[in-house]
Design an enzyme around this catalytic site. Sequence first.
Site, PDB file in Angstrom:
ATOM      1  N   SER A 164      26.534  38.386  54.608  1.00  0.00           N
ATOM      2  CA  SER A 164      25.039  38.336  54.353  1.00  0.00           C
ATOM      3  C   SER A 164      24.392  39.311  55.252  1.00  0.00           C
ATOM      4  O   SER A 164      24.412  40.538  54.933  1.00  0.00           O
ATOM      5  CB  SER A 164      24.637  36.844  54.545  1.00  0.00           C
ATOM      6  OG  SER A 164      23.411  36.631  53.840  1.00  0.00           O
TER       7      SER A 164
ATOM      8  N   LYS B 131      -0.721  24.298  51.241  1.00  0.00           N
ATOM      9  CA  LYS B 131      -0.801  24.726  52.624  1.00  0.00           C
ATOM     10  C   LYS B 131       0.230  24.007  53.588  1.00  0.00           C
ATOM     11  O   LYS B 131       0.779  24.850  54.336  1.00  0.00           O
ATOM     12  CB  LYS B 131      -2.056  24.354  53.173  1.00  0.00           C
ATOM     13  CG  LYS B 131      -2.322  24.784  54.729  1.00  0.00           C
ATOM     14  CD  LYS B 131      -2.408  26.197  54.616  1.00  0.00           C
ATOM     15  CE  LYS B 131      -2.589  26.498  56.228  1.00  0.00           C
ATOM     16  NZ  LYS B 131      -2.605  28.048  56.283  1.00  0.00           N
TER      17      LYS B 131
END
Length: 336
Positions: free
Chosen positions: A143, A195
């Site tokens: 990765s 949010k």
Amino acid sequence: MTTLHSPRRVARVLPALMLLLLALSTLLAGCGARSSFFGGSDPFGEETVFGKGRDKAVLINVNGVIDNRARSGLFRERPGMVQEVVAQLRLAAEDPDVKAVIVGIDSPGGGVTASDVLYHELMRHRERTGQKVVALMLDTAASGGYYTALAADRIVAHPSTVTGSIGVIFLRPEVAGLMGKIGVRAVVTKSGDHKDMGSPFREGTDEERALFRSIIADMNERFQGLVRDRRPTSHGHEAAFADARILTARQALSAGLVDRIGYFEDALAEAASLSGTSDLRVVTYRRDPLPGATEYATATTPAGSGRMALIDLGLPGMDAASRAGFHYLWLPEAGM
């Protein structure tokens, strides 16, 4: 009766203990040992690993979870991995005798931004200095570890390397179930519906999961795009890695993700060939001397050196991997 663990006894003993520790630090400093209770780091010094030529190949190691934050203990703060690597690249850039950099990678990856910064700094180093960069994969270069390697002119994988895991993962803890069991809830007042998306205090909605998938797809496209740009030999082999599976060294070679399989001497031979130099002296940068060091000694501050860390609460791998956020990370290895 006042017990050993009473607040009154602790209040009396703690100052004395702190004075004792500071006195011990001063004594050891007088004997040549160094302590870093409240932060700070000694400068790097150059050590020759082997060779006698004038031209140099600098060995820089990327070990563990890739993170951009300083690693903190109770009495000291150590520079984060990105800071350590970039500082060493700056030293190499200032030395006209350095012809190549060998980046030893033993990492399952880490944060998206931290991995990208390492890639960017290695690319910029190559372009600014003309020094050649060879990536040498060790146990794991998965990765973000592989993302970092993409900046190299050549990639050499150890015969037993685990690499691949080319993709993105979003991690977040979720404690809503536990909070419900103990009768605790979080009260949130927000300016927009999303949010608090990703909040650990409630389950995510289908719409939020779709939004996260779109972000992951965007970040993954950047990763896959760099593979396409930097590894033309991988074209036509995308099915071997596009699903983010891990790969052995031989599988990575077949997929065009690495240039060869070998050991340190093979990476050094690649560096010599790329730089047009036949006799490279291998050097490394350390904050403390390590007599008898070899190319397999990876720490910039060796264990048992004069630098004291009376209490170090840092868990560098787990701390970085457990934070909520987006990662170029092979999670099973990070958990080790």
